[in-house]
Design a protein around this motif. Sequence first.
Motif, PDB file in Angstrom:
ATOM      1  N   ASP A 174      14.200   0.315  -0.466  1.00  0.00           N
ATOM      2  CA  ASP A 174      14.551   1.619  -1.070  1.00  0.00           C
ATOM      3  C   ASP A 174      13.376   2.581  -1.010  1.00  0.00           C
ATOM      4  OD1 ASP A 174      17.093   1.239  -1.860  1.00  0.00           O
ATOM      5  OD2 ASP A 174      16.700   1.356  -4.031  1.00  0.00           O
ATOM      6  N   ILE A 175      12.200   2.075  -1.392  1.00  0.00           N
ATOM      7  CA  ILE A 175      11.010   2.943  -1.421  1.00  0.00           C
ATOM      8  C   ILE A 175      10.736   3.481  -0.020  1.00  0.00           C
ATOM      9  CG2 ILE A 175       8.485   2.950  -1.710  1.00  0.00           C
ATOM     10  CD1 ILE A 175       8.880   1.069  -4.125  1.00  0.00           C
ATOM     11  N   PHE A 176      10.734   2.570   0.987  1.00  0.00           N
ATOM     12  CA  PHE A 176      10.352   3.025   2.325  1.00  0.00           C
ATOM     13  C   PHE A 176      11.513   3.699   3.074  1.00  0.00           C
ATOM     14  CE2 PHE A 176       6.888   0.130   1.211  1.00  0.00           C
ATOM     15  CZ  PHE A 176       5.852   1.048   1.350  1.00  0.00           C
ATOM     16  N   ALA A 177      12.726   3.661   2.480  1.00  0.00           N
ATOM     17  CA  ALA A 177      13.836   4.451   3.047  1.00  0.00           C
ATOM     18  C   ALA A 177      13.759   5.881   2.513  1.00  0.00           C
ATOM     19  CB  ALA A 177      15.163   3.809   2.684  1.00  0.00           C
ATOM     20  N   GLY A 178      12.786   6.152   1.634  1.00  0.00           N
ATOM     21  CA  GLY A 178      12.562   7.532   1.200  1.00  0.00           C
ATOM     22  C   GLY A 178      13.230   7.900  -0.106  1.00  0.00           C
ATOM     23  N   ARG A 179      13.658   6.896  -0.897  1.00  0.00           N
ATOM     24  CA  ARG A 179      14.364   7.195  -2.135  1.00  0.00           C
ATOM     25  C   ARG A 179      13.535   8.064  -3.086  1.00  0.00           C
ATOM     26  NH1 ARG A 179      16.344   2.906  -6.583  1.00  0.00           N
ATOM     27  NH2 ARG A 179      16.909   4.459  -8.132  1.00  0.00           N
ATOM     28  N   PHE A 180      12.204   7.905  -3.047  1.00  0.00           N
ATOM     29  CA  PHE A 180      11.355   8.682  -3.961  1.00  0.00           C
ATOM     30  C   PHE A 180      10.553   9.746  -3.224  1.00  0.00           C
ATOM     31  CE2 PHE A 180      11.863   4.366  -5.721  1.00  0.00           C
ATOM     32  CZ  PHE A 180      12.619   4.711  -6.837  1.00  0.00           C
ATOM     33  N   GLY A 181      10.980  10.056  -1.999  1.00  0.00           N
ATOM     34  CA  GLY A 181      10.273  11.081  -1.218  1.00  0.00           C
ATOM     35  C   GLY A 181       8.815  10.695  -1.030  1.00  0.00           C
ATOM     36  N   GLU A 182       7.937  11.706  -1.131  1.00  0.00           N
ATOM     37  CA  GLU A 182       6.491  11.505  -0.943  1.00  0.00           C
ATOM     38  C   GLU A 182       5.910  10.456  -1.896  1.00  0.00           C
ATOM     39  OE1 GLU A 182       3.466  12.365   0.688  1.00  0.00           O
ATOM     40  OE2 GLU A 182       5.129  12.366   2.112  1.00  0.00           O
ATOM     41  N   ALA A 183       6.487  10.354  -3.122  1.00  0.00           N
ATOM     42  CA  ALA A 183       5.977   9.391  -4.113  1.00  0.00           C
ATOM     43  C   ALA A 183       6.111   7.960  -3.604  1.00  0.00           C
ATOM     44  CB  ALA A 183       6.727   9.555  -5.432  1.00  0.00           C
ATOM     45  N   GLY A 184       6.972   7.767  -2.587  1.00  0.00           N
ATOM     46  CA  GLY A 184       7.183   6.432  -2.042  1.00  0.00           C
ATOM     47  C   GLY A 184       6.572   6.241  -0.657  1.00  0.00           C
ATOM     48  N   ALA A 185       5.589   7.076  -0.318  1.00  0.00           N
ATOM     49  CA  ALA A 185       4.907   6.896   0.970  1.00  0.00           C
ATOM     50  C   ALA A 185       4.110   5.593   0.941  1.00  0.00           C
ATOM     51  CB  ALA A 185       3.989   8.083   1.248  1.00  0.00           C
ATOM     52  N   GLU A 186       3.713   5.201  -0.254  1.00  0.00           N
ATOM     53  CA  GLU A 186       2.993   3.933  -0.455  1.00  0.00           C
ATOM     54  C   GLU A 186       3.663   3.198  -1.600  1.00  0.00           C
ATOM     55  OE1 GLU A 186      -1.100   2.926  -1.200  1.00  0.00           O
ATOM     56  OE2 GLU A 186      -1.712   4.768  -0.168  1.00  0.00           O
ATOM     57  N   ALA A 187       3.380   1.904  -1.722  1.00  0.00           N
ATOM     58  CA  ALA A 187       3.913   1.139  -2.854  1.00  0.00           C
ATOM     59  C   ALA A 187       2.874   0.134  -3.312  1.00  0.00           C
ATOM     60  CB  ALA A 187       5.189   0.416  -2.443  1.00  0.00           C
ATOM     61  N   VAL A 188       3.084  -0.373  -4.528  1.00  0.00           N
ATOM     62  CA  VAL A 188       2.232  -1.432  -5.061  1.00  0.00           C
ATOM     63  C   VAL A 188       3.139  -2.619  -5.385  1.00  0.00           C
ATOM     64  CG1 VAL A 188       0.767  -2.122  -7.002  1.00  0.00           C
ATOM     65  CG2 VAL A 188       0.490   0.140  -6.005  1.00  0.00           C
ATOM     66  N   ILE A 189       2.760  -3.783  -4.904  1.00  0.00           N
ATOM     67  CA  ILE A 189       3.470  -5.019  -5.252  1.00  0.00           C
ATOM     68  C   ILE A 189       2.586  -5.707  -6.278  1.00  0.00           C
ATOM     69  CG2 ILE A 189       4.478  -7.176  -4.368  1.00  0.00           C
ATOM     70  CD1 ILE A 189       5.581  -4.606  -2.995  1.00  0.00           C
ATOM     71  N   GLU A 190       3.177  -6.076  -7.418  1.00  0.00           N
ATOM     72  CA  GLU A 190       2.335  -6.467  -8.543  1.00  0.00           C
ATOM     73  C   GLU A 190       2.816  -7.741  -9.214  1.00  0.00           C
ATOM     74  OE1 GLU A 190       1.338  -2.935 -10.919  1.00  0.00           O
ATOM     75  OE2 GLU A 190       1.524  -4.227 -12.657  1.00  0.00           O
ATOM     76  N   GLU A 191       1.855  -8.482  -9.683  1.00  0.00           N
ATOM     77  CA  GLU A 191       2.121  -9.712 -10.444  1.00  0.00           C
ATOM     78  C   GLU A 191       2.938  -9.378 -11.693  1.00  0.00           C
ATOM     79  OE1 GLU A 191      -0.593 -12.747 -13.211  1.00  0.00           O
ATOM     80  OE2 GLU A 191      -1.539 -11.175 -12.030  1.00  0.00           O
TER      81      GLU A 191
END
Length: 427
Positions: free
Chosen positions: A168-185
Motif C-alpha cells: 500500500d505504501i509503495f503503491a502511493g497510498r500516502f503520496g510523498e509521505a510514503g516515498a520511504e517506510a520504516v519496518i519496526e519491531e
Amino acid sequence: MNILLLGSGGREHALAWKLVQSPLCGRLWAAPGNPGIAQDATCVSLDAADHAAVIAFCEEKTIGLVVIGPEAPLVDGLADSLRDKGFAVFGPSQAAAQLEGSKGFTKDLCARANIPTGGYVRVSSEADGIAALEKFGAPVVVKADGLAAGKGVTVAMTMAEAEDAVRDIFAGRFGEAGAEAVIEEFLEGEEASFFALTDGATIVAFASAQDHKRVGDGDTGPNTGGMGAYSPAPVLTPVLEAEAMTRIIAPTVKTLADEGMPYSGVLFLGLMLTRDGPKLIEYNCRFGDPECQVMMMRLESDLVELLHACAENRLGAIQPPRFSDQTALTVVMATRGYPGTPDKGGAIDGLAAAEAEGAKVFHAGTALKDGRLVASGGRVLNVTACGASVSEAQHRAYAAVDAISFPTGFCRRDIGWREAARESSVV
Ligand code: AMP
Ligand code: GLY
C-alpha cells in the motif's frame, strides 16, 4: 502582548482558553479558529501555508508571540519564516520538526544517541520492505515515513497483513509521505504520553496523559486521532518519568542542538512501557489533541509566560509549570462516520447545560449555520471535567455529555477505563 494562535481544533480551543487567562495576553487572534475559539479570540482566515500572508498579518497587528498548534505548518517551516523576520514563535524549526515529519529521521537519531526504542529498518522500495519484514516476523509494525494524518501506521499481526501494508505504501497510498517506510519491531506494554517543554537548552517536564486511539469501547475498531484522554497518567510513575527524561528527552535535545537543529517548543513522546522500561514509539512536535485539553485544565501556571519564555530561549529563568493534583478527563464527541467519512451538518444543543454540570466543552469540528451550532468535522466536541480521581472526573464528564443533544454524534463510554479499573481494585 498580542498573540496569534494557528489552528482550529479542540487543542487550539484549550490553548486559547488558557492564553486569555494570562494578564500578559493582549489581543488574541486565531487563524482560522472555530466557534468555540471565537469566544476567547478574534478569528481570522489566514492560510498557514502562505508564509508571506502570516508575516504581513503579524506585522500589521504587532504580534509579540505566534503559537503554532498543528504539525503541518511546523513541518512546512512556518516557524523559520517567522523567526527570520524577528517574531517570537512557540514551535520548532523545520529541521527539528523532522522528529514528527520523518519516522526514519527519528529512528536514526535514536540509534545515534542510544535512545531506547524498537529495532527498525528504513526502506525505500516494496522489495526491500518485504525483505525487512522477514527480519522481525509477525507481529510487526509498518510505518509510512512522513505525515499521514495518523493513518500511516499498521500494527500487523500476520505477515500477510504486513506485506499488504508495505505494498500500500509503495503503491502511493500516502503520496510523498510514503516515498520511504520504516519496518519496526513490535513493542509490548501499556502506552502513555509524556510532554516536555524545551528551548533547545533547558528542558522542563510538563505533564503525562493517556489517550484512547481506537474508535470503539474496549479499544476496538479503527484508529482515530484520539477519542478521549486523561491527565495525569499514574501508570507513568515518577521513576518512569525520570527515566524518560534522562534516557530519551535529554539525549534527543542534546543531539539535535549538537547537530545544529536545536529544538524549541513542546516535545510529545508516545511511550510504550515495556518490561525493559519506557521505549519511544514516536515523537510529535506539538501538543496532543485531545491530550492538550486535559493538561490545560490542570495547568496552574501562566501559559503565555511559559510559551513566550520557550520562544525566547529563557525557559531556565522562569518557574517550571505547576499543575493541580486533580485528574482531568475529556470525552470526544465525534460525528457519525468518523474516522471514515464524517456525517457533517448535524445540530448540537445543550452546551450551556453541560457546562452547568461543571464541565468545560472545547470545540473541535463545529461551525455556525444560520445561528445554530452544527458538526463540521470528524471530532466535534471535547467534554472535559476534573475530579479527585479518574473515576470522579469520568463520572462528571459523562454527566455533561448526557446533557448535550447531538443526534448525529457518538462517543466512547469508557474513557479512562484502564485507570478507573486500577482505582477500583485498590480499596
Ligand atoms: P504512531 O503514529 O507511531 O504513534 O503509531 C500509532 C500507534 O501504533 C501507536 O499509538 C501504537 O499503538 C502503535 N504502534 C506504533 N509503533 C508500535 C510498535 N513498535 N509496537 C507496538 N505498537 C506500535
Ligand atoms: N492524540 C494523539 C495525537 O495528538 O497525536
